[in-house]
Design a protein around this motif. Structure first.
Motif, PDB file in Angstrom:
ATOM      1  N   PHE A  87       0.844  -1.183   0.000  1.00  0.00           N
ATOM      2  CA  PHE A  87       0.000   0.000   0.000  1.00  0.00           C
ATOM      3  C   PHE A  87       0.889   1.246   0.000  1.00  0.00           C
ATOM      4  CE2 PHE A  87      -3.031  -3.052   1.359  1.00  0.00           C
ATOM      5  CZ  PHE A  87      -4.293  -2.502   1.340  1.00  0.00           C
ATOM      6  N   SER A  88       0.314   2.377  -0.305  1.00  0.00           N
ATOM      7  CA  SER A  88       1.004   3.656  -0.085  1.00  0.00           C
ATOM      8  C   SER A  88       0.654   4.094   1.336  1.00  0.00           C
ATOM      9  CB  SER A  88       0.521   4.712  -1.079  1.00  0.00           C
ATOM     10  OG  SER A  88       0.866   4.350  -2.390  1.00  0.00           O
ATOM     11  N   ARG A  89       1.645   4.605   2.041  1.00  0.00           N
ATOM     12  CA  ARG A  89       1.425   5.093   3.410  1.00  0.00           C
ATOM     13  C   ARG A  89       1.469   6.614   3.406  1.00  0.00           C
ATOM     14  NH1 ARG A  89       5.965   3.874   6.007  1.00  0.00           N
ATOM     15  NH2 ARG A  89       6.510   5.982   6.568  1.00  0.00           N
ATOM     16  N   TYR A  90       0.494   7.235   4.008  1.00  0.00           N
ATOM     17  CA  TYR A  90       0.394   8.690   4.083  1.00  0.00           C
ATOM     18  C   TYR A  90       0.477   9.106   5.543  1.00  0.00           C
ATOM     19  CZ  TYR A  90      -0.815   8.947  -0.832  1.00  0.00           C
ATOM     20  OH  TYR A  90      -0.768   8.883  -2.208  1.00  0.00           O
ATOM     21  N   ASP A  91       1.547   9.824   5.890  1.00  0.00           N
ATOM     22  CA  ASP A  91       1.746  10.334   7.253  1.00  0.00           C
ATOM     23  C   ASP A  91       1.506  11.827   7.227  1.00  0.00           C
ATOM     24  OD1 ASP A  91       2.576   7.752   7.832  1.00  0.00           O
ATOM     25  OD2 ASP A  91       4.708   8.250   7.869  1.00  0.00           O
TER      26      ASP A  91
END
Length: 188
Positions: free
Chosen positions: A181-185
């Motif tokens: 997945f892409s992780r968005y912080d």
């Protein structure tokens, strides 16, 4: 403005409840009108909701620690929004999408590649086409979400109908098709 909408919505709901709770007999027409007023008040309240992902985010691929992209989301219920991806690897915006709609409860949103220039990346052959993304909260990290695009370059109806085909058991390394997945912080 938000406070006024909420106050108005609450006032309409209370008015509908008071009208329905009196001891006198209410005609079916009046009852239906009261119900309609309550439903409209609920829609006004719902329309003031913002997209969960609104803001500026650092984007990573899976568990990676090297920053890929800075992404900005801005959308409000009932209007079109925007997703901009700013990648240092590309020296500017690496992609841009119009947020057509979102569903915070489901954790999904539909974007469209702009019709004239496409998704702001070279060679976009899906100009004007739609994409569907599912997202969920990263429980291992505060202010963080996992995102997976499950449909890209589709018609609106196909993108809208697309079910979540991702597997959420190990989003840092797999589960979004053949990749992580892409992780968005949240950028603070």
């Amino acid at each position: 403005m938000k406070r006024t909408l909420k106050t108005t919505a609450l006032s309409l709901i209370l008015l509908a409840l008071i009208a329905c709770s009196t001891e006198k007999q209410v005609s079916e027409t009046d009852s239906n009108n009261n119900l309609l007023m309550g439903l409209l008040a609920g829609q006004v309240s719902e329309s003031s909701k913002d997209f969960t992902l609104n803001g500026v985010w650092n984007s990573f691929t899976g568990n990676a620690t090297t920053l890929d992209t800075i992404t900005t989301f801005s959308a409000k219920y009932g209007t079109h929004g925007l997703q901009l991806d700013d990648s240092s690897a590309f020296g500017g915006f690496s992609s841009c999408y119009i947020i057509i709609e979102f569903n915070n409860a489901e954790g999904s949103f539909i974007t469209q590649n702009p019709e004239n220039n496409g998704g702001c990346f070279a060679g976009d052959t899906n100009k004007g086409k739609y994409n569907k993304v599912f997202y969920f909260k990263n429980t291992a990290k505060e202010n963080s979400y996992w995102l997976c695009t499950v449909a890209f370059g589709k018609t609106y109806d196909v993108a809208k109908a697309q079910a979540d085909t991702s597997t959420r058991t190990n989003p840092g390394s797999s589960g979004c098709g053949a990749s992580a997945f892409s992780r968005y912080d949240k950028k603070i």
